[in-house]
Write a protein that holds these residues in place. Structure first.
Motif, mmCIF file in Angstrom:
data_model
loop_
_atom_site.group_PDB
_atom_site.id
_atom_site.type_symbol
_atom_site.label_atom_id
_atom_site.label_comp_id
_atom_site.label_asym_id
_atom_site.label_seq_id
_atom_site.Cartn_x
_atom_site.Cartn_y
_atom_site.Cartn_z
ATOM 1 N N ARG A 53 0.816 -1.212 0.000
ATOM 2 C CA ARG A 53 0.000 0.000 0.000
ATOM 3 C C ARG A 53 0.848 1.260 0.000
ATOM 4 O O ARG A 53 1.763 1.402 0.786
ATOM 5 N N ASN A 54 0.495 2.163 -0.927
ATOM 6 C CA ASN A 54 1.096 3.495 -0.987
ATOM 7 C C ASN A 54 2.611 3.469 -1.184
ATOM 8 O O ASN A 54 3.332 4.261 -0.593
ATOM 9 N N VAL A 55 3.067 2.552 -2.005
ATOM 10 C CA VAL A 55 4.486 2.437 -2.342
ATOM 11 C C VAL A 55 4.703 2.698 -3.831
ATOM 12 O O VAL A 55 5.615 3.410 -4.221
ATOM 13 N N LEU A 56 3.835 2.123 -4.653
ATOM 14 C CA LEU A 56 4.036 2.169 -6.104
ATOM 15 C C LEU A 56 3.934 3.576 -6.682
ATOM 16 O O LEU A 56 4.500 3.844 -7.745
ATOM 17 N N ILE A 57 3.253 4.481 -5.992
ATOM 18 C CA ILE A 57 3.109 5.847 -6.496
ATOM 19 C C ILE A 57 4.453 6.558 -6.606
ATOM 20 O O ILE A 57 4.572 7.548 -7.320
ATOM 21 N N TYR A 58 5.471 6.052 -5.950
ATOM 22 C CA TYR A 58 6.792 6.678 -5.984
ATOM 23 C C TYR A 58 7.651 6.197 -7.149
ATOM 24 O O TYR A 58 8.767 6.678 -7.326
ATOM 25 N N PHE A 59 7.129 5.250 -7.941
ATOM 26 C CA PHE A 59 7.865 4.715 -9.080
ATOM 27 C C PHE A 59 7.259 5.213 -10.388
ATOM 28 O O PHE A 59 6.063 5.497 -10.455
ATOM 29 N N ASP A 60 8.081 5.268 -11.439
ATOM 30 C CA ASP A 60 7.567 5.651 -12.758
ATOM 31 C C ASP A 60 6.730 4.503 -13.319
ATOM 32 O O ASP A 60 6.733 3.387 -12.803
ATOM 33 N N LYS A 61 5.973 4.792 -14.390
ATOM 34 C CA LYS A 61 5.032 3.796 -14.948
ATOM 35 C C LYS A 61 5.727 2.518 -15.416
ATOM 36 O O LYS A 61 5.224 1.422 -15.144
ATOM 37 N N PRO A 62 6.880 2.580 -16.113
ATOM 38 C CA PRO A 62 7.530 1.323 -16.512
ATOM 39 C C PRO A 62 7.930 0.453 -15.309
ATOM 40 O O PRO A 62 7.804 -0.772 -15.353
ATOM 41 N N THR A 63 8.371 1.085 -14.237
ATOM 42 C CA THR A 63 8.740 0.327 -13.034
ATOM 43 C C THR A 63 7.501 -0.228 -12.355
ATOM 44 O O THR A 63 7.501 -1.373 -11.893
ATOM 45 N N GLN A 64 6.415 0.540 -12.312
ATOM 46 C CA GLN A 64 5.164 0.037 -11.752
ATOM 47 C C GLN A 64 4.705 -1.197 -12.519
ATOM 48 O O GLN A 64 4.299 -2.194 -11.918
ATOM 49 N N LYS A 65 4.764 -1.130 -13.847
ATOM 50 C CA LYS A 65 4.366 -2.278 -14.675
ATOM 51 C C LYS A 65 5.188 -3.510 -14.317
ATOM 52 O O LYS A 65 4.647 -4.601 -14.120
ATOM 53 N N LEU A 75 1.805 -14.542 -6.904
ATOM 54 C CA LEU A 75 0.480 -14.772 -6.331
ATOM 55 C C LEU A 75 -0.116 -16.066 -6.869
ATOM 56 O O LEU A 75 0.093 -16.408 -8.037
ATOM 57 N N VAL A 76 -0.876 -16.753 -6.044
ATOM 58 C CA VAL A 76 -1.625 -17.913 -6.523
ATOM 59 C C VAL A 76 -2.673 -17.439 -7.520
ATOM 60 O O VAL A 76 -3.014 -16.251 -7.559
ATOM 61 N N GLN A 77 -3.205 -18.353 -8.315
ATOM 62 C CA GLN A 77 -4.305 -17.996 -9.206
ATOM 63 C C GLN A 77 -5.420 -17.405 -8.361
ATOM 64 O O GLN A 77 -5.778 -17.961 -7.317
ATOM 65 N N GLU A 78 -5.938 -16.273 -8.789
ATOM 66 C CA GLU A 78 -6.997 -15.552 -8.098
ATOM 67 C C GLU A 78 -6.564 -15.043 -6.718
ATOM 68 O O GLU A 78 -7.390 -14.790 -5.852
ATOM 69 N N GLY A 79 -5.239 -14.865 -6.508
ATOM 70 C CA GLY A 79 -4.738 -14.260 -5.278
ATOM 71 C C GLY A 79 -5.087 -12.776 -5.251
ATOM 72 O O GLY A 79 -5.489 -12.190 -6.262
ATOM 73 N N HIS A 80 -4.930 -12.151 -4.105
ATOM 74 C CA HIS A 80 -5.341 -10.767 -3.923
ATOM 75 C C HIS A 80 -4.155 -9.835 -3.708
ATOM 76 O O HIS A 80 -3.205 -10.177 -3.010
ATOM 77 N N LEU A 81 -4.265 -8.652 -4.292
ATOM 78 C CA LEU A 81 -3.264 -7.601 -4.154
ATOM 79 C C LEU A 81 -3.942 -6.374 -3.568
ATOM 80 O O LEU A 81 -4.910 -5.864 -4.129
ATOM 81 N N PHE A 82 -3.449 -5.908 -2.419
ATOM 82 C CA PHE A 82 -3.960 -4.706 -1.772
ATOM 83 C C PHE A 82 -2.957 -3.587 -2.006
ATOM 84 O O PHE A 82 -1.792 -3.708 -1.609
ATOM 85 N N ILE A 83 -3.400 -2.514 -2.666
ATOM 86 C CA ILE A 83 -2.531 -1.383 -2.939
ATOM 87 C C ILE A 83 -3.216 -0.098 -2.481
ATOM 88 O O ILE A 83 -4.361 -0.134 -2.028
ATOM 89 N N GLY A 84 -2.523 1.024 -2.606
ATOM 90 C CA GLY A 84 -3.078 2.297 -2.167
ATOM 91 C C GLY A 84 -4.166 2.803 -3.092
ATOM 92 O O GLY A 84 -4.277 2.392 -4.249
ATOM 93 N N HIS A 85 -4.954 3.744 -2.603
ATOM 94 C CA HIS A 85 -6.087 4.282 -3.354
ATOM 95 C C HIS A 85 -5.664 5.016 -4.616
ATOM 96 O O HIS A 85 -6.412 5.069 -5.588
ATOM 97 N N SER A 86 -4.474 5.591 -4.632
ATOM 98 C CA SER A 86 -4.015 6.324 -5.822
ATOM 99 C C SER A 86 -3.131 5.463 -6.715
ATOM 100 O O SER A 86 -2.487 5.970 -7.624
ATOM 101 N N GLU A 87 -3.134 4.159 -6.480
ATOM 102 C CA GLU A 87 -2.346 3.229 -7.295
ATOM 103 C C GLU A 87 -3.286 2.325 -8.079
ATOM 104 O O GLU A 87 -4.358 1.969 -7.589
ATOM 105 N N SER A 88 -2.877 1.944 -9.297
ATOM 106 C CA SER A 88 -3.721 1.072 -10.111
ATOM 107 C C SER A 88 -2.888 0.363 -11.173
ATOM 108 O O SER A 88 -2.072 0.984 -11.839
ATOM 109 N N PRO A 89 -3.136 -0.934 -11.370
ATOM 110 C CA PRO A 89 -2.463 -1.650 -12.446
ATOM 111 C C PRO A 89 -3.221 -1.592 -13.780
ATOM 112 O O PRO A 89 -2.759 -2.094 -14.787
#
Length: 115
Positions: A53-65, A75-89
């Motif tokens: 949570r709230n970590v990926l916003i500090y990286f550029d888009k290629p690094t986030q990808k 992650l296992v199939q259908e595993g869950h990823l919790f990230i910050g509200h301003s982050e999105s894959p």
């Protein structure tokens, strides 16, 4: 989920009212460590859940990808990823589906893990 809550958590009382205590048996199963996301990862997975949570916003888009792909790889199939509200894959990878506010589920696929 109710059974898991009752099994592993206790309601706080007194000054801890409104909080929860994690039973020591569960605490022993969890490891909290520092991790440099840009280096080799010591954990191999597979994991049911990743909290980043709230970590990926500090990286550029290629690094986030790259990081979203790495998360999907451990992650296992259908595993869950919790990230910050301003982050999105969503514009970076098709490996996750939004299922709740800042909660993503790994899509079923035949990708090989990236580590």
């Amino acid at each position: 989920m109710g059974d898991r809550l009752q099994r592993w958590f206790r309601k706080g009382t007194g000054i801890h009212k409104g909080k929860a205590k994690v039973l020591s048996e569960l605490q022993e199963l969890i490891a909290f460590r520092k991790l440099n996301l840009m280096e080799s990862w010591p954990m191999k997975g597979p994991f049911d859940v990743i909290f980043c949570r709230n970590v990926l916003i500090y990286f550029d888009k290629p690094t986030q990808k790259k990081l979203f792909e790495r998360f999907a790889g451990i992650l296992v199939q259908e595993g869950h990823l919790f990230i910050g509200h301003s982050e999105s894959p969503m514009d970076l990878t098709d490996r996750f589906t939004l299922i709740g506010q800042s909660i993503y589920k790994k899509n079923r696929c035949n990708y090989s893990p990236l580590r």
